[in-house]
Design an enzyme around this catalytic site. Sequence first.
Site, short mmCIF file in Angstrom:
data_model
loop_
_atom_site.label_atom_id
_atom_site.label_comp_id
_atom_site.label_asym_id
_atom_site.label_seq_id
_atom_site.Cartn_x
_atom_site.Cartn_y
_atom_site.Cartn_z
N ASP A 39 2.64 4.47 5.06
CA ASP A 39 1.71 4.29 6.17
C ASP A 39 1.39 5.61 6.87
OD1 ASP A 39 1.70 1.65 5.50
OD2 ASP A 39 3.01 1.00 7.10
N LYS A 61 3.58 1.22 -1.63
CA LYS A 61 2.69 0.30 -0.94
C LYS A 61 1.76 1.09 -0.03
CE LYS A 61 3.75 -2.27 2.66
NZ LYS A 61 2.54 -2.00 3.45
N HIS A 63 -1.85 1.41 2.55
CA HIS A 63 -2.88 0.82 3.41
C HIS A 63 -4.05 1.80 3.30
CE1 HIS A 63 -0.92 -2.57 5.31
NE2 HIS A 63 0.06 -1.83 5.78
N LYS A 94 -3.94 -7.37 2.48
CA LYS A 94 -3.78 -8.70 3.11
C LYS A 94 -5.13 -9.41 3.24
CE LYS A 94 0.39 -7.77 5.84
NZ LYS A 94 0.48 -6.30 5.65
N PHE A 95 -5.74 -9.71 2.10
CA PHE A 95 -7.00 -10.45 2.12
C PHE A 95 -6.79 -11.75 2.88
CE2 PHE A 95 -7.12 -7.77 -1.67
CZ PHE A 95 -8.31 -7.08 -1.44
N ALA A 96 -7.81 -12.15 3.66
CA ALA A 96 -7.64 -13.32 4.52
C ALA A 96 -8.96 -14.05 4.76
CB ALA A 96 -7.03 -12.89 5.85
N ILE A 98 -12.81 -16.05 3.01
CA ILE A 98 -13.26 -17.02 2.01
C ILE A 98 -13.39 -16.32 0.65
CG2 ILE A 98 -14.45 -18.52 3.66
CD1 ILE A 98 -17.11 -17.17 2.68
N THR A 101 -16.15 -13.62 0.00
CA THR A 101 -15.99 -12.35 0.71
C THR A 101 -14.88 -11.50 0.08
OG1 THR A 101 -16.77 -13.36 2.74
CG2 THR A 101 -15.53 -11.31 2.98
N ARG A 238 8.69 3.25 7.88
CA ARG A 238 9.13 4.30 8.80
C ARG A 238 10.54 4.80 8.52
NH1 ARG A 238 6.71 0.99 13.80
NH2 ARG A 238 6.87 -0.62 12.18
O1 6AU Z 1 9.04 -0.30 7.60
P1 6AU Z 1 7.86 -0.35 8.54
O2 6AU Z 1 8.08 -1.29 9.68
O3 6AU Z 1 7.43 1.01 8.98
O4 6AU Z 1 6.62 -0.88 7.67
C1 6AU Z 1 6.54 -2.18 7.17
C2 6AU Z 1 5.35 -2.32 6.26
C3 6AU Z 1 4.00 -2.12 6.94
C4 6AU Z 1 3.44 -3.52 7.13
O5 6AU Z 1 2.03 -3.56 7.00
C5 6AU Z 1 4.11 -4.32 6.00
O6 6AU Z 1 5.32 -3.64 5.69
N1 6AU Z 1 4.43 -5.73 6.33
C6 6AU Z 1 3.98 -6.80 5.50
C7 6AU Z 1 3.47 -6.66 4.15
C8 6AU Z 1 4.05 -5.76 3.21
O7 6AU Z 1 2.63 -7.42 3.70
C9 6AU Z 1 4.14 -8.11 5.93
C10 6AU Z 1 4.93 -8.40 7.06
O8 6AU Z 1 5.19 -9.54 7.40
N2 6AU Z 1 5.44 -7.34 7.76
C11 6AU Z 1 5.23 -6.04 7.42
O9 6AU Z 1 5.76 -5.15 8.10
O10 6AU Z 1 3.17 -1.39 6.04
#
Ligand code: 6AU
Length: 267
Positions: A39, A61, A63, A94-96, A98, A101, A238
């Site tokens: 992130d 992962k 964003h 996190k598509f959400a 219809i 779209t 983080r």
């Molecule tokens: O370890 P963090 O807290 O810095 O980051 C957690 C990461 C972030 C969120 O967008 C993601 O996990 N996340 C997700 C995902 C992966 O879909 C779902 C959720 O319920 N909580 C969450 O933190 O990039």
Amino acid sequence: EKESKLTYLQRAEKVKNVTGRRLLELMEAKKSNLAVAADVTTKAQLLELAEAVGPEICMLKTHADIIADWDEGTGPALAEIAKRHQFLLFEDRKFADIGSTVHHQVSGGLHSISKWAHVINAHSMPGPGIISGLKKAVAETDSEMAKSLGLLLLAEMSSEGNLATALPGYTQKTIEMAEAEKEFVFGFISTGRVAGDDFVYLTPGVKKSAGGDGLGQQYNTPEKVIGEKESDVIIVGRGVYQADNPAKEAKAYREAGWRAYETRVSG
Ligand code: 6AU
């Protein structure tokens, strides 16, 4: 009970989606159940982090929409690093919406997600049409890579007061949507194992010590998530990228996650 004793490799045989199988196989090969949540906010930081933690992770992962200078070279650059270090790219869009779209969102726009990501995720809130829309985009693509794209559904969330966890039946309905689309959906974002051993469970909200971030995030330790809750992949953001030495920290999380897995399957 018995099912959680299966190794990742044994589980791979039960997964229908090609990318889900590949994930389990490379987890076993790399001895890593760590996904790093990258992130960060610039292309340079993103690629630097991917290089640094690459040897320790099964998945990066992203964003894409928080990268200020994302351009058409960013996806291919990530893909090159992922191939070299053998990890998968998970775009956490996190598509959400219809089906129609999300069909455009996954393949078009600035990020062209289906051109470089191996794994994507979606909320189940809109109903099964969201899966159909994403599947249609995959079917229409001429890229080999997009054809094997794997989808994860958000069965639970890590944040305090989230409705997926609070609403009775939400998680169960989400699992039913996944069961009906096993060629495409290979697992869940969840706090632990919520269904059978033929799905893969990925859990965010992981840190060395439990706690929160003041904005709703709730953290558990790798031991709790993999050992007690029987999840498969720890997602750490983080905890890794804010460390002084992200590579070293990723190694420590990988070792903690793998120890918890070995204890689980041997215990
Ligand atoms: O370890 P963090 O807290 O810095 O980051 C957690 C990461 C972030 C969120 O967008 C993601 O996990 N996340 C997700 C995902 C992966 O879909 C779902 C959720 O319920 N909580 C969450 O933190 O990039």
